[in-house]
Enzyme design. Structure first.
Site, mmCIF file in Angstrom:
data_model
loop_
_atom_site.group_PDB
_atom_site.id
_atom_site.type_symbol
_atom_site.label_atom_id
_atom_site.label_comp_id
_atom_site.label_asym_id
_atom_site.label_seq_id
_atom_site.Cartn_x
_atom_site.Cartn_y
_atom_site.Cartn_z
ATOM 1 N N LYS A 34 0.835 -1.212 0.000
ATOM 2 C CA LYS A 34 0.000 0.000 0.000
ATOM 3 C C LYS A 34 0.865 1.256 0.000
ATOM 4 O O LYS A 34 0.657 2.171 -0.796
ATOM 5 C CB LYS A 34 -0.907 0.001 1.238
ATOM 6 C CG LYS A 34 -1.547 1.345 1.524
ATOM 7 C CD LYS A 34 -2.441 1.314 2.741
ATOM 8 C CE LYS A 34 -1.777 1.544 4.066
ATOM 9 N NZ LYS A 34 -1.398 2.939 4.372
ATOM 10 N N ASN A 35 1.833 1.301 0.929
ATOM 11 C CA ASN A 35 2.590 2.541 1.103
ATOM 12 C C ASN A 35 3.618 2.786 0.005
ATOM 13 O O ASN A 35 4.263 3.834 -0.025
ATOM 14 C CB ASN A 35 3.253 2.582 2.487
ATOM 15 C CG ASN A 35 2.207 2.791 3.571
ATOM 16 O OD1 ASN A 35 1.054 3.121 3.276
ATOM 17 N ND2 ASN A 35 2.594 2.577 4.813
ATOM 18 N N CYS A 73 -5.024 12.428 13.301
ATOM 19 C CA CYS A 73 -5.667 11.145 13.020
ATOM 20 C C CYS A 73 -5.540 10.254 14.238
ATOM 21 O O CYS A 73 -5.025 10.680 15.272
ATOM 22 C CB CYS A 73 -5.088 10.489 11.775
ATOM 23 S SG CYS A 73 -3.535 9.684 12.052
ATOM 24 N N ARG A 86 0.406 14.250 13.475
ATOM 25 C CA ARG A 86 0.905 14.070 12.112
ATOM 26 C C ARG A 86 0.863 15.341 11.250
ATOM 27 O O ARG A 86 0.157 15.396 10.241
ATOM 28 C CB ARG A 86 0.156 12.923 11.424
ATOM 29 C CG ARG A 86 0.275 11.625 12.195
ATOM 30 C CD ARG A 86 -0.373 10.484 11.491
ATOM 31 N NE ARG A 86 0.395 10.014 10.356
ATOM 32 C CZ ARG A 86 -0.014 9.067 9.526
ATOM 33 N NH1 ARG A 86 -1.195 8.502 9.712
ATOM 34 N NH2 ARG A 86 0.733 8.685 8.515
ATOM 35 N N ASP A 106 4.592 0.390 12.048
ATOM 36 C CA ASP A 106 3.401 -0.245 11.467
ATOM 37 C C ASP A 106 3.267 -1.716 11.858
ATOM 38 O O ASP A 106 2.281 -2.367 11.500
ATOM 39 C CB ASP A 106 3.416 -0.124 9.933
ATOM 40 C CG ASP A 106 3.162 1.304 9.484
ATOM 41 O OD1 ASP A 106 2.705 2.116 10.300
ATOM 42 O OD2 ASP A 106 3.426 1.603 8.303
ATOM 43 N N ARG A 146 -8.571 -0.710 4.383
ATOM 44 C CA ARG A 146 -7.677 0.311 3.816
ATOM 45 C C ARG A 146 -6.338 -0.294 3.406
ATOM 46 O O ARG A 146 -5.684 0.221 2.504
ATOM 47 C CB ARG A 146 -7.410 1.405 4.845
ATOM 48 C CG ARG A 146 -8.622 2.232 5.169
ATOM 49 C CD ARG A 146 -8.241 3.380 6.050
ATOM 50 N NE ARG A 146 -7.042 4.020 5.501
ATOM 51 C CZ ARG A 146 -6.220 4.797 6.187
ATOM 52 N NH1 ARG A 146 -6.454 5.046 7.451
ATOM 53 N NH2 ARG A 146 -5.164 5.328 5.610
HETATM 54 N N1 EPU Z 1 6.390 14.467 11.133
HETATM 55 C C1 EPU Z 1 6.356 15.804 11.460
HETATM 56 N N2 EPU Z 1 6.202 16.712 10.459
HETATM 57 C C2 EPU Z 1 6.081 16.332 9.155
HETATM 58 C C3 EPU Z 1 6.104 14.957 8.824
HETATM 59 C C4 EPU Z 1 6.268 14.050 9.838
HETATM 60 O O1 EPU Z 1 6.480 16.174 12.626
HETATM 61 O O2 EPU Z 1 5.944 17.210 8.298
HETATM 62 C C5 EPU Z 1 6.561 13.462 12.190
HETATM 63 C C6 EPU Z 1 5.316 12.579 12.325
HETATM 64 O O3 EPU Z 1 4.326 13.183 13.118
HETATM 65 C C7 EPU Z 1 5.909 11.329 12.935
HETATM 66 C C8 EPU Z 1 7.286 11.248 12.264
HETATM 67 O O4 EPU Z 1 7.574 12.571 11.797
HETATM 68 O O5 EPU Z 1 6.064 11.515 14.320
HETATM 69 C C9 EPU Z 1 7.407 10.282 11.096
HETATM 70 O O6 EPU Z 1 6.289 10.427 10.246
HETATM 71 P P1 EPU Z 1 6.330 10.173 8.680
HETATM 72 O O7 EPU Z 1 6.215 11.471 7.980
HETATM 73 O O8 EPU Z 1 7.507 9.326 8.351
HETATM 74 O O9 EPU Z 1 5.004 9.350 8.462
HETATM 75 P P2 EPU Z 1 4.100 9.421 7.171
HETATM 76 O O10 EPU Z 1 4.949 9.649 5.993
HETATM 77 O O11 EPU Z 1 2.944 10.323 7.408
HETATM 78 C C10 EPU Z 1 4.276 6.889 6.546
HETATM 79 C C11 EPU Z 1 3.326 5.748 6.339
HETATM 80 C C12 EPU Z 1 2.735 5.336 7.676
HETATM 81 C C13 EPU Z 1 3.886 4.917 8.591
HETATM 82 C C14 EPU Z 1 4.895 6.063 8.725
HETATM 83 C C15 EPU Z 1 6.129 5.697 9.533
HETATM 84 C C16 EPU Z 1 2.531 6.118 4.098
HETATM 85 C C17 EPU Z 1 1.414 6.485 3.208
HETATM 86 N N3 EPU Z 1 2.285 6.152 5.409
HETATM 87 O O12 EPU Z 1 3.507 7.944 7.121
HETATM 88 O O13 EPU Z 1 1.895 4.206 7.425
HETATM 89 O O14 EPU Z 1 3.394 4.599 9.870
HETATM 90 O O15 EPU Z 1 5.338 6.479 7.412
HETATM 91 O O16 EPU Z 1 6.772 4.613 8.979
HETATM 92 O O17 EPU Z 1 3.604 5.780 3.634
HETATM 93 C C18 EPU Z 1 0.100 2.737 7.818
HETATM 94 O O18 EPU Z 1 0.343 2.202 6.735
HETATM 95 O O19 EPU Z 1 -0.706 2.238 8.654
HETATM 96 C C19 EPU Z 1 0.757 3.990 8.171
HETATM 97 C C20 EPU Z 1 0.295 4.805 9.132
#
Ligand code: EPU
Length: 422
Positions: free
Chosen positions: A22-23, A116, A121, A307, A401
């Site tokens: 998915k990701n 969420c 996030r 995850d 999802r």
């Molecule tokens: N963060 C910030 N600011 C930002 C972006 C991130 O503070 O602008 C923080 C987040 O709040 C978190 C950390 O940085 O504490 C890491 O977050 P990241 O941005 O890496 O997460 P994401 O890109 O929103 C993806 C996956 C998630 C997975 C996370 C961590 C996708 C679509 N989603 O989310 O997947 O948990 O990386 O590996 O790739 C899931 O599939 O169930 C899922 C939640």
């Protein structure tokens, strides 16, 4: 609304064919916005989230068709730069259109996703990164209004925390920027490698694949892609933990053992036999052998994935010892704890740490529980498979999802599981 019913206590035996990730599929789908022509994406899972992102692309003027797991996406007539709240609120990954829209159209208006079930996030790193590339971003009426006059300008972008979608968004944008962009402290998840490969196939110039320093030399134009989505490491891990919890022996096929370095070691430390070679992983979990308590701490890749935290916690409720689960990525990712407790688990939370006092195999009892987010839900499925009696999980749209054909895959392993109306 549908719920999932599980009659637990049966061993799991057989094979599971792992779906595309998915990701990885989500950023690959949005990357098609970068170039005109018909893109071919293979091994795309048919999930609620992939359908949502395709709906979003449609609203931007893109056409697509699906044949089995192959998508043909034509972004030639991309004519809209706005992602509405209606779509973004149902799936945060919708923010992945920001980078491609800025690169191709020079503007994007994307709803802020809001909090969420697993944490606040924010997307501040994405926005700061775009500003480094010369974009003017305004936050108004719940939307990010981003615009640039002319081409994006290559620059250095540093992430305080290696954000997965942040890295993907900047990476996509930088491929069409003028000059060179460095992304420092980039995330290194395998899904990013998949995106890098797709972009290189489209004509992008990127160095540093798989490292925390990505160097992107911008090009004027990209061509349509023909690429495949990598196997879903989180789906793979979820089924491995399910077999570990329920007992039995099973093989995951069409997966990548190299993408689960931390989980495979942790499962071995629990006392399970796990072997991975080529594109298969086999796990053997003898019910008479007690499970050891093993601590985990979630970390960016190649550390233990957040995850798979909830699923491993469900397993630890069945060990004969105590295990400490430390969640360092998201501030609110223990929503499954209260539900696991309804099944008899003994878990105490202190801030970002959960202490699980294992009950031994056979310690959980089936109960009605509620799914709160995708991965929390899968931990309840695992608990339900291992528990004695019946577990009923409501709000299973969360599971839909991210897990393709969950019921048929589990049934194929001999589980007694079915969907029914609430
Ligand atoms: N963060 C910030 N600011 C930002 C972006 C991130 O503070 O602008 C923080 C987040 O709040 C978190 C950390 O940085 O504490 C890491 O977050 P990241 O941005 O890496 O997460 P994401 O890109 O929103 C993806 C996956 C998630 C997975 C996370 C961590 C996708 C679509 N989603 O989310 O997947 O948990 O990386 O590996 O790739 C899931 O599939 O169930 C899922 C939640």
């Amino acid at each position: 609304m549908e719920k999932l019913v599980i009659e637990g206590g049966r061993e799991l035996h057989g094979q599971v064919r792992i779906s595309g990730a998915k990701n990885a599929a989500l950023p690959l789908i949005t990357a098609t916005l970068l170039a005109k022509g018909v893109h071919v994406l293979r091994n795309v899972p048919d999930l609620r989230d992939t359908r949502t992102i395709l709906r979003l692309l449609e609203s931007l003027g893109v056409t697509w068709e699906r044949q089995g797991h192959t998508l043909r996406i034509d972004a030639t007539d991309l004519n809209c730069s706005e992602a509405s709240y209606e779509l973004v609120k149902t799936m945060r990954a919708s923010v992945l259109v920001l980078g491609p829209l800025l690169a191709r159209l020079g503007r994007a208006r994307v709803s802020l996703p809001g909090g969420c079930a697993i944490g606040a996030r924010p997307i501040n790193f994405h926005i700061l990164g775009f500003e480094q590339l010369g974009v003017t971003c305004r936050l108004e009426h719940g939307y990010v209004d981003a615009e640039i006059d002319g081409r994006l300008q290559g620059n250095t972008v540093y992430f305080d925390i290696p954000s997965v979608t942040g890295t993907e968004n900047l990476l996509m944008a930088a491929t069409l920027a003028q000059g060179t962009t460095l992304i420092k402290n980039a995330a290194r998840e395998p899904e990013i490698g998949n995106l890098v490969d797709m972009l290189i196939g489209m004509g992008a110039e990127i160095e540093g694949r798989g490292t925390d320093l990505l160097t992107i030399h911008g090009v004027e134009e990209l061509q349509a892609a023909d690429t495949a989505v990598i196997p879903d490491r989180i789906e793979t891990g979820t089924y491995l933990i399910a077999v570990a919890a329920a007992g039995g022996e099973a093989t995951m096929t069409h997966c990548n053992p190299g993408h689960l370095p931390a989980l495979l070691e942790k499962l071995r430390a629990v006392g399970l036999e796990v072997s991975g070679q080529d594109d298969e992983i086999t796990i053997r979990a003898l019910r008479q052998r007690p499970l050891k308590g093993v601590d985990i701490k979630t970390m960016p890749y190649p550390g233990y994935p957040t995850d798979l935290q909830a699923q491993f916690m469900a397993l630890m409720t069945l060990s004969n010892q105590t295990a400490v689960v430390n969640e360092t990525i998201f501030e609110n990712r223990f929503m499954h704890v209260a539900e696991l407790k309804r099944m008899g688990a003994d878990i105490r939370i202190d801030g970002h740490t959960a202490v699980v006092a294992g009950l031994g195999r056979g310690g959980l009892t089936g109960a009605p529980v509620m799914a709160t987010d995708l991965r929390a839900s899968s931990s309840l499925v695992i608990a339900g498979l291992a528990a004695s009696g019946r577990t009923e999980i409501s709000r299973i749209y969360h599971l839909e999802r991210g897990y393709e054909n969950l019921v048929s895959k589990l049934s194929g392993l001999g589980a007694r599981v079915w969907k029914t109306q609430e």
